[in-house]
Design an enzyme around this catalytic site. Sequence first.
Site, short mmCIF file in Angstrom:
data_model
loop_
_atom_site.label_atom_id
_atom_site.label_comp_id
_atom_site.label_asym_id
_atom_site.label_seq_id
_atom_site.Cartn_x
_atom_site.Cartn_y
_atom_site.Cartn_z
N HIS A 125 0.85 -1.13 0.15
CA HIS A 125 -0.06 0.04 0.18
C HIS A 125 0.70 1.16 -0.10
O HIS A 125 0.57 2.35 -0.30
CB HIS A 125 -1.03 -0.15 1.15
CG HIS A 125 -0.37 0.23 2.47
ND1 HIS A 125 0.00 -0.65 3.36
CD2 HIS A 125 -0.18 1.51 3.03
CE1 HIS A 125 0.58 -0.02 4.46
NE2 HIS A 125 0.30 1.22 4.30
N ASP A 182 -0.24 -7.75 1.49
CA ASP A 182 0.20 -6.24 1.35
C ASP A 182 1.59 -6.32 1.64
O ASP A 182 2.23 -5.99 2.77
CB ASP A 182 -0.21 -5.52 2.52
CG ASP A 182 -0.14 -4.04 2.50
OD1 ASP A 182 0.33 -3.46 1.64
OD2 ASP A 182 -0.55 -3.26 3.50
N SER A 216 3.97 2.65 8.22
CA SER A 216 3.82 1.47 7.28
C SER A 216 4.94 1.18 6.30
O SER A 216 5.91 1.78 6.21
CB SER A 216 2.59 2.12 6.20
OG SER A 216 1.54 2.45 6.72
N GLY A 217 5.16 -0.27 6.14
CA GLY A 217 6.26 -0.86 5.49
C GLY A 217 7.17 -1.22 6.25
O GLY A 217 8.12 -1.97 5.89
#
Length: 286
Positions: free
Chosen positions: A76, A130, A236-237
Amino acid sequence: MIFILLILSTINGIFALNNFADVPCGQRTNDRKAKVVGGEAAAKAEFPWIVSITRRGNHFCGGTLINKKYVMTAGHCLCTGSGNDHLAPASLKVTLSQHDLTKESSDAQVVNVKSIIVHPGYSCKKVKDDIAILELNEQVIWSQSIIPACLPAGSEQKAYSTFDNNLATVAGWGWINEERGKGGRAEILQKAKVNVIEIEKCRTWYKSQGKKTKIQEGQICAGYEQGGIDACWADSGGPLMIDANDQMMVVGVVSTGIGCARPYLPGIYTRVSEYIPWIRDVLQRR
């Protein structure tokens, strides 16, 4: 390309590590035993595989260095916000040996991105599969503050683990409070301890809060019943990590959740072990 599976016996059980690099993985050069919501500042080079992914000079996602040319992150992170379109590789940079986003580090390496490989099962605005890999434009140079991460055993390998009830560490430069007026994005890399929660218990907790979130087998939940500690936006990530003796392995990728650090709504991470065959295939094909 040679991949190594190392099996270790630890106080938390028998864990296996995948090393996709040409040097030892998961070794911290500066370990402070002890934003991410409810966390504390990490020491410089405490997690020497964590990277900052930037666009137009601004940090927006974290990532994990897995060998000299590849970084693992969330799918994402690479969506444009328009349908299923992805960002152009040329618009991204990866900074290694980053600690304070407001200062240039003398030992930092900034590398352009050559290509983006998003898991074929991932669709923007969804949470299934994801995960993505960034191929760097050039090989990084190993140093005391730039070291590859270990990854866990795949679901098809010996000593596979779900890591239920293990204490894990999440790190990133994300927001330090869900209400942005109460705390902005962290400038110094933050870390926090979270508990890995059994998948069925996690589903029960989400349902108890009236949430219809479908938690997949390819995901990990980590946090606390009472909330208070969690990953948040711009984390995120980044990595969710487990200690394995003197090494750490990245078992999750910060993916999704409801708000940040809310009771009975732990953070949801992509379960890396479910994607080891795909990661291996990506690295072997390129």
